[in-house]
Scaffold this active site. Structure first.
Site, PDB file in Angstrom:
ATOM      1  N   THR A  72       5.005   2.132   5.900  1.00 52.04           N
ATOM      2  CA  THR A  72       5.881   0.957   5.899  1.00 52.04           C
ATOM      3  C   THR A  72       6.130   0.446   4.488  1.00 52.04           C
ATOM      4  O   THR A  72       7.272   0.222   4.087  1.00 52.04           O
ATOM      5  CB  THR A  72       5.310  -0.160   6.791  1.00 52.04           C
ATOM      6  OG1 THR A  72       5.193   0.332   8.122  1.00 52.04           O
ATOM      7  CG2 THR A  72       6.209  -1.390   6.780  1.00 52.04           C
ATOM      8  N   CYS A  73       5.070   0.263   3.722  1.00 50.73           N
ATOM      9  CA  CYS A  73       5.240  -0.246   2.358  1.00 50.73           C
ATOM     10  C   CYS A  73       6.000   0.751   1.487  1.00 50.73           C
ATOM     11  O   CYS A  73       6.853   0.367   0.695  1.00 50.73           O
ATOM     12  CB  CYS A  73       3.889  -0.557   1.735  1.00 50.73           C
ATOM     13  SG  CYS A  73       3.036  -1.928   2.526  1.00 50.73           S
ATOM     14  N   ASP A  74       5.699   2.035   1.655  1.00 56.56           N
ATOM     15  CA  ASP A  74       6.317   3.066   0.827  1.00 56.56           C
ATOM     16  C   ASP A  74       7.799   3.263   1.131  1.00 56.56           C
ATOM     17  O   ASP A  74       8.585   3.491   0.231  1.00 56.56           O
ATOM     18  CB  ASP A  74       5.575   4.391   1.004  1.00 56.56           C
ATOM     19  CG  ASP A  74       6.168   5.501   0.163  1.00 56.56           C
ATOM     20  OD1 ASP A  74       6.460   5.260  -1.025  1.00 56.56           O
ATOM     21  OD2 ASP A  74       6.349   6.610   0.696  1.00 56.56           O
ATOM     22  N   ALA A  97       0.846  -1.186   0.000  1.00 60.19           N
ATOM     23  CA  ALA A  97       0.000   0.000   0.000  1.00 60.19           C
ATOM     24  C   ALA A  97       0.876   1.229   0.000  1.00 60.19           C
ATOM     25  O   ALA A  97       2.017   1.180   0.439  1.00 60.19           O
ATOM     26  CB  ALA A  97      -0.905  -0.015   1.211  1.00 60.19           C
ATOM     27  N   LEU A 154       8.786  -1.387  -0.712  1.00 61.05           N
ATOM     28  CA  LEU A 154       8.999  -1.177  -2.147  1.00 61.05           C
ATOM     29  C   LEU A 154      10.419  -0.721  -2.505  1.00 61.05           C
ATOM     30  O   LEU A 154      11.023  -1.297  -3.416  1.00 61.05           O
ATOM     31  CB  LEU A 154       7.965  -0.192  -2.709  1.00 61.05           C
ATOM     32  CG  LEU A 154       8.107   0.122  -4.202  1.00 61.05           C
ATOM     33  CD1 LEU A 154       7.996  -1.138  -5.052  1.00 61.05           C
ATOM     34  CD2 LEU A 154       7.068   1.151  -4.604  1.00 61.05           C
TER      35      LEU A 154
END
Length: 124
Positions: free
Chosen positions: A5-7, A1, A11
């Site tokens: 955390t994902c950003d 998302a 990724l």
């Protein structure tokens, strides 16, 4: 998302090791999330993923649900999302799924018995 955390933690490391994975013969790296194509494109642009990681939209969450990766986030986000995972697929067959903390680039490289100068092996 396109969340903190994902950003910032999930990724970008995949973008960094994309050349290592392609050199090792892995053809496609993809990031799939329950969002529209415009958000996925903006996220990919922000993280300079073009040509490295394909940013794929799952606008209705059908892919996440089919994989049993649906995350019930509707009270917070207004729609369901997807749990954090990384998959290895070989010739159409899922050969590994890393969930949660196992869904990051260093852990995936360990599964592949690969190392990268960007992510040295743990404990060395």
């Amino acid at each position: 998302a396109f969340t903190p955390t994902c950003d910032t933690q999930q990724l970008p490391p995949f973008v960094k090791v994309s050349a290592d994975l392609k050199f090792a013969g892995y053809e496609v790296l993809a990031c799939v999330y329950v969002n529209d194509a415009y958000v996925m494109n903006a996220w990919g642009e922000k993280r300079r993923a073009e040509g490295k990681v394909r940013m794929l939209a799952d606008p209705r969450g059908e892919f996440a649900k089919a994989l049993d990766m649906e995350l019930h986030t509707s009270p917070v986000l207004g729609r369901n999302g997807s749990t954090r995972y990384a998959m290895l697929i070989d010739d159409g067959q899922i050969i590994h799924i890393g969930r949660a903390d196992g869904a990051f680039a260093p852990q995936l490289l360990e599964v592949l018995n690969m190392t990268s100068a960007r992510f040295p092996p743990r404990g060395r």
